[in-house]
Design an enzyme around this catalytic site. Structure first.
Site, short mmCIF file in Angstrom:
data_model
loop_
_atom_site.label_atom_id
_atom_site.label_comp_id
_atom_site.label_asym_id
_atom_site.label_seq_id
_atom_site.Cartn_x
_atom_site.Cartn_y
_atom_site.Cartn_z
N ARG A 196 -3.65 -16.88 52.60
CA ARG A 196 -4.65 -16.04 51.95
C ARG A 196 -4.95 -14.80 52.81
O ARG A 196 -4.54 -14.71 53.96
CB ARG A 196 -5.94 -16.83 51.70
CG ARG A 196 -5.81 -17.89 50.63
CD ARG A 196 -7.01 -18.81 50.57
NE ARG A 196 -7.10 -19.66 51.76
CZ ARG A 196 -8.07 -20.54 51.97
NH1 ARG A 196 -9.06 -20.67 51.08
NH2 ARG A 196 -8.08 -21.29 53.06
N LYS B 125 -10.20 -17.78 56.93
CA LYS B 125 -10.45 -18.98 57.71
C LYS B 125 -11.16 -18.67 59.01
O LYS B 125 -11.23 -17.52 59.45
CB LYS B 125 -9.14 -19.72 57.99
CG LYS B 125 -8.55 -20.39 56.77
CD LYS B 125 -9.52 -21.36 56.10
CE LYS B 125 -9.81 -22.58 56.94
NZ LYS B 125 -10.78 -23.49 56.29
N TYR C 58 -15.17 -17.84 56.42
CA TYR C 58 -15.54 -19.26 56.51
C TYR C 58 -15.58 -19.64 57.98
O TYR C 58 -14.70 -19.27 58.76
CB TYR C 58 -14.51 -20.14 55.79
CG TYR C 58 -14.55 -20.05 54.28
CD1 TYR C 58 -15.67 -20.45 53.57
CD2 TYR C 58 -13.44 -19.57 53.58
CE1 TYR C 58 -15.71 -20.36 52.18
CE2 TYR C 58 -13.46 -19.50 52.20
CZ TYR C 58 -14.59 -19.89 51.50
OH TYR C 58 -14.62 -19.80 50.13
N HIS D 36 -17.48 -23.08 59.19
CA HIS D 36 -17.53 -24.55 59.29
C HIS D 36 -17.79 -25.00 60.73
O HIS D 36 -17.11 -25.87 61.27
CB HIS D 36 -16.23 -25.17 58.77
CG HIS D 36 -15.91 -24.82 57.35
ND1 HIS D 36 -16.68 -25.26 56.29
CD2 HIS D 36 -14.91 -24.08 56.81
CE1 HIS D 36 -16.17 -24.81 55.15
NE2 HIS D 36 -15.11 -24.09 55.45
N GLU E 160 -19.65 -20.08 53.72
CA GLU E 160 -20.00 -21.37 53.11
C GLU E 160 -21.49 -21.66 53.03
O GLU E 160 -21.90 -22.63 52.38
CB GLU E 160 -19.31 -22.52 53.85
CG GLU E 160 -19.81 -22.82 55.25
CD GLU E 160 -19.08 -22.05 56.32
OE1 GLU E 160 -19.23 -22.40 57.50
OE2 GLU E 160 -18.35 -21.08 55.99
N ASP F 163 -12.97 -30.01 56.06
CA ASP F 163 -13.44 -28.82 56.79
C ASP F 163 -14.76 -29.09 57.50
O ASP F 163 -15.06 -28.47 58.52
CB ASP F 163 -13.63 -27.64 55.83
CG ASP F 163 -12.36 -26.82 55.67
OD1 ASP F 163 -11.54 -26.81 56.60
OD2 ASP F 163 -12.18 -26.22 54.60
#
Length: 368
Positions: free
Chosen positions: A15, A75, A94, A96, A118, A270
């Protein structure tokens, strides 16, 4: 503002943070966009497409990180990317962090301001930047599970839909949120026997109204989870607590009691995963067997369908990216309580209270 888009370097991550259409919106607003060469290739976007949209193409990631004030990724940053971040720079991606203390410590040392996709919220209490990837992961989970139930993949040799005279596979979905609902929709479409377990009675009521007698719902208790998981052919873990580590709902003993060749797909990996036997995997080596049960715990599932995922993610992130670029991060966060909910790291401190709690650190003061 100078906006940078580096190429994703996580294993098998295809991505990209911005598509050419999003770049065109930013340049239309007067911003300077720098895209690393090849950043969009995995999603089917060429360097020439970015140039046509008004971006400059950088020869490497060092150039992007050195020049950009706002970094847009997909990511969580990898160690070499963390080393490139600096004080005063803003990272929007993101993160996490609740399941990754090492990364959290690296981001704190960098001095950068990190805003996590997120935990950005919306007026309905949803997570609009997580939702599109949850939709993709939920739908993919059923395809993946059906594949690994095949005998050649180590599964039981079960067809998800069954055939006349032979029962359909039993699919159990833990969590009735966005990912779980999309998984249920796909599994029912493939004519499996589907049960969703959730701790929210209002959500179970909504699912019952939406799907009727096609879908079986259960309230989440240890007894219900144990009974359903042990009898299942495919279990999909789709539990989410925003910003926090996923609860371990399925013990090793439950996994051991399942039929050999059954399949677990952990969408929550994740955030640490919701099966006691889960460990992160990649698209290079996506599955493993534990206690005779096949586990699929890929931390970036949507990357397998990168073009669809990138376009869906950009549809959701673009308004927030524009706000950050147009107003600067302080004014953008001050003006939007929902974007402000994504603020996770600033000035060497963890700001988000849930992330701080899970990392066992004292949350820092909110700068806005």
């Amino acid at each position: 503002m100078r906006v940078g888009v580096p190429k994703e370097i996580k294993t098998f991550e295809y991505r990209v943070g911005l598509v050419p259409g999003s770049v065109r919106e930013l340049t239309h607003h007067g911003h300077d966009v720098l895209v690393e060469t090849g950043a969009g290739a995995g999603s089917g976007f060429t360097d020439d497409a970015y140039r046509a949209a008004g971006a400059r193409v950088a020869k490497n990631a060092d150039e992007v990180f050195a020049q950009a004030e706002l970094i847009i990724k997909v990511k969580e940053p990898q160690p070499i990317e963390v080393s490139r971040l600096r004080a005063g720079q803003v990272l929007f991606t993101y993160l996490h962090l609740a399941a990754d203390k090492h990364l959290a410590e690296g981001l704190m040392r960098s001095g950068a301001t990190a805003i996590a996709y997120e935990t950005v919220t919306d007026a309905r209490g949803g997570l609009p930047l997580l939702a599109p990837m949850s939709e993709v992961a939920g739908r993919m989970a059923v395809h993946v599970g059906a594949h690994y139930l095949e005998k050649g993949q180590g599964g039981q040799g079960i067809l998800l839909a069954g055939v006349p005279g032979v029962p359909a596979a039993k699919v159990v979905i833990l969590g009735g949120g966005v990912a779980g609902t999309n998984a249920a929709r796909m599994a029912m479409g493939m004519e499996a026997y589907v049960t969703v377990i959730d701790k929210s009675l209002p959500r179970l009521y909504e699912l019952d109204l939406q799907f009727g007698s096609q879908l079986h719902t259960l309230y989440s208790t240890v007894e219900n989870i144990e009974r359903e998981v042990v009898a299942a052919d495919l279990v999909i873990g789709a539990v989410l607590i925003p910003g926090a580590s996923a609860p371990k709902l399925v013990s090793r003993e439950m996994v051991r009691a399942m039929r050999p060749g059954s399949v677990l797909v952990d969408i929550a990996i994740d955030q640490g995963g919701c099966f006691a036997t889960s460990r992160p995997t990649t698209l290079a080596e996506p599955s493993y067997s534990e206690e005779g049960i096949i586990h699929y715990c890929v931390t970036n599932m949507p990357s397998a369908v990168a073009r669809t995922s990138t376009l869906a993610l950009n549809n959701a992130t673009l308004p927030f990216v524009l706000a950050l670029a147009d107003k600067g991060w302080r004014q953008a966060l001050a003006a939007d309580v929902h974007l402000r909910a994504g603020l996770t790291v600033h000035a060497g401190r963890i700001i988000h209270p849930t992330v701080a709690r899970d990392l066992n650190v004292e949350p820092g003061p909110a700068p806005v």
